[in-house]
Design a protein around this motif. Structure first.
Motif, short mmCIF file in Angstrom:
data_model
loop_
_atom_site.label_atom_id
_atom_site.label_comp_id
_atom_site.label_asym_id
_atom_site.label_seq_id
_atom_site.Cartn_x
_atom_site.Cartn_y
_atom_site.Cartn_z
N ASP A 261 -8.83 11.17 0.38
CA ASP A 261 -8.86 11.27 1.85
C ASP A 261 -9.74 12.46 2.15
O ASP A 261 -9.96 13.46 1.44
CB ASP A 261 -7.49 11.41 2.56
CG ASP A 261 -7.55 10.84 4.08
OD1 ASP A 261 -8.46 10.46 4.47
OD2 ASP A 261 -6.57 11.41 4.67
N GLU B 124 -0.57 12.47 -0.81
CA GLU B 124 -1.74 12.48 0.15
C GLU B 124 -1.91 13.78 0.59
O GLU B 124 -2.89 14.25 1.27
CB GLU B 124 -0.89 11.60 1.23
CG GLU B 124 -0.97 10.04 0.93
CD GLU B 124 -0.20 9.25 1.87
OE1 GLU B 124 -0.30 8.01 1.89
OE2 GLU B 124 0.41 9.60 2.82
N GLY C 184 -6.73 4.32 -2.83
CA GLY C 184 -5.25 4.11 -2.61
C GLY C 184 -4.53 3.78 -3.66
O GLY C 184 -5.13 3.25 -4.94
N TYR D 88 1.03 -1.37 -0.04
CA TYR D 88 0.02 0.20 -0.19
C TYR D 88 0.78 1.10 0.03
O TYR D 88 1.59 1.62 1.12
CB TYR D 88 -0.96 0.06 1.23
CG TYR D 88 -2.00 1.15 1.12
CD1 TYR D 88 -3.13 0.65 0.72
CD2 TYR D 88 -1.92 2.25 1.53
CE1 TYR D 88 -4.36 1.52 0.62
CE2 TYR D 88 -3.02 3.08 1.59
CZ TYR D 88 -4.23 2.89 0.94
OH TYR D 88 -5.20 3.71 0.86
N ARG E 240 -2.39 7.16 -0.11
CA ARG E 240 -3.68 7.23 -0.28
C ARG E 240 -4.00 8.41 -0.99
O ARG E 240 -3.80 9.57 -0.99
CB ARG E 240 -4.34 7.45 1.04
CG ARG E 240 -6.12 7.61 1.10
CD ARG E 240 -6.48 7.45 2.53
NE ARG E 240 -7.73 7.75 2.60
CZ ARG E 240 -8.53 7.29 3.58
NH1 ARG E 240 -8.13 6.44 4.62
NH2 ARG E 240 -10.03 7.27 3.52
N GLU F 191 -12.13 6.19 0.74
CA GLU F 191 -10.54 5.73 0.53
C GLU F 191 -10.48 5.25 -0.92
O GLU F 191 -11.07 4.50 -1.33
CB GLU F 191 -10.41 4.62 1.49
CG GLU F 191 -8.69 4.17 1.24
CD GLU F 191 -8.57 3.19 0.42
OE1 GLU F 191 -7.54 2.92 0.12
OE2 GLU F 191 -9.52 2.38 -0.03
#
Length: 324
Positions: A144, A260, A233, A138, A141, A231
């Protein structure tokens, strides 16, 4: 003569060292897709990430972004494409691969900013779990600080969806059903047609993005308040990640952190988005204070009960790390 022999040996040794150096010491290109079409709201931050990687990674790493949406592959297959290595990197919500990783819903109910994940252990825990179950790293993100809302064709006067058919995804299926709604799983690109033909009476959707698919044409109401935290990602095939050298990983990680931070101003943006929806004829439905509190509590309880039931080992720990 001995000197010439030594020089020849040295030359041969250098040639061998160069020929046996890892291929990834040179510039590598990795293949990327998005679960949404190019230019779609949910692809935009990822596309900025791709541009940054390709600018910062010249001579080291490049991303070949082949596009996104159903024309590339079905959105619900993107997670499996990363797991199997069909693609190296993808922009996708965990809600699209819960069949492979039930715990992924936890990311969409996080209330702790993603910037804190790398400090409180959440990021490491997520990557351990994603690596074991999804063969994925991962990376970061891309979306958000964005709540979901219920959007409807006809009004309701209280938190009651009895007799209504709504487009839903696993993340809020239990919540909708707890209010009596019938939930249908429909790909994003098919929601417009489902509304137009009367297949559904409404849908769950992030506060932004409905104009990308012209959903406002068949939407009259938005239920307040929002719930959860959308979310999206950037996942990377774990085998590909492990093959990269330290410099290449740094380029990707730094670009992910930069991406992010693009979301920090999102709460201010949503006020403008709601004004745009009002101008398009979408009215806000606001319940009484008591009903609002019960509505929000029902949303939170429904999803965590579902996550903990599916993953009693990891659910409580994820809630501890991701939610206040």
């Amino acid at each position: 003569m001995k000197l010439i022999k030594k020089l020849n040996l040295l030359t041969a040794a250098c040639a061998f060292a160069l020929s046996s150096a890892p291929a990834l010491a040179q510039e590598v290109t990795i293949k990327a897709v998005s679960a949404w079409a190019e230019g779609n709201f949910f692809s935009q931050n990822f596309e900025k990430f791709v541009q940054k990687v390709n600018a910062d990674g010249k001579g080291s790493i490049q991303i070949n972004y082949v596009g996104g949406g159903a024309k590339v592959m079905p959105p619900f297959e993107v997670g499996n494409a990363v797991k199997s290595g069909v693609v190296d990197i993808a922009n996708v919500t965990g809600n699209f691969y819960t069949n492979l990783l039930p715990e992924s819903d936890a990311l969409s109910v996080s209330t702790i900013p993603v910037q804190e994940w790398r400090k409180n252990g959440a990021y490491d825990y997520v990557n351990k779990l994603w690596g074991e179950k999804l063969n994925a790293h991962y990376l970061g993100r891309s979306i958000d600080n964005m709540p979901y809302h219920i959007f409807l064709k006809k009004p309701i006067t209280k938190p009651d969806l009895a007799g209504m058919r709504l487009r839903g995804i696993p993340i809020y299926r239990d919540f909708f059903q707890s209010m009596g709604g019938n939930v249908l799983t429909i790909a994003p690109g098919e929601v417009y047609t489902a509304l137009e033909r009367g297949v559904i009476d409404g849908y769950g959707w992030p506060v932004s993005g409905i104009f990308d698919l012209n959903l406002q044409e068949h939407t009259k109401y938005r239920v307040e308040p929002g719930f959860y935290n959308t979310e999206v990602g950037v996942l990377m095939n774990l085998n590909t990640w492990k093959r990269l050298n330290e410099k290449q990983r740094a380029v990707l990680t730094n670009a992910a952190i930069w991406m992010e931070n693009l979301n920090l101003e999102n709460p201010k943006k949503w006020e403008d988005e709601k004004k745009r929806q009002t101008a398009a004829g979408i009215q806000a439905i606001v319940f009484s204070p008591a009903e609002t509190a019960a509505y929000s509590k029902r949303a939170t309880d429904a999803i965590w009960e579902s996550i903990n039931k599916r993953s009693p080992e990891h659910g409580p720990k994820l809630r501890q790390l991701l939610a206040r």
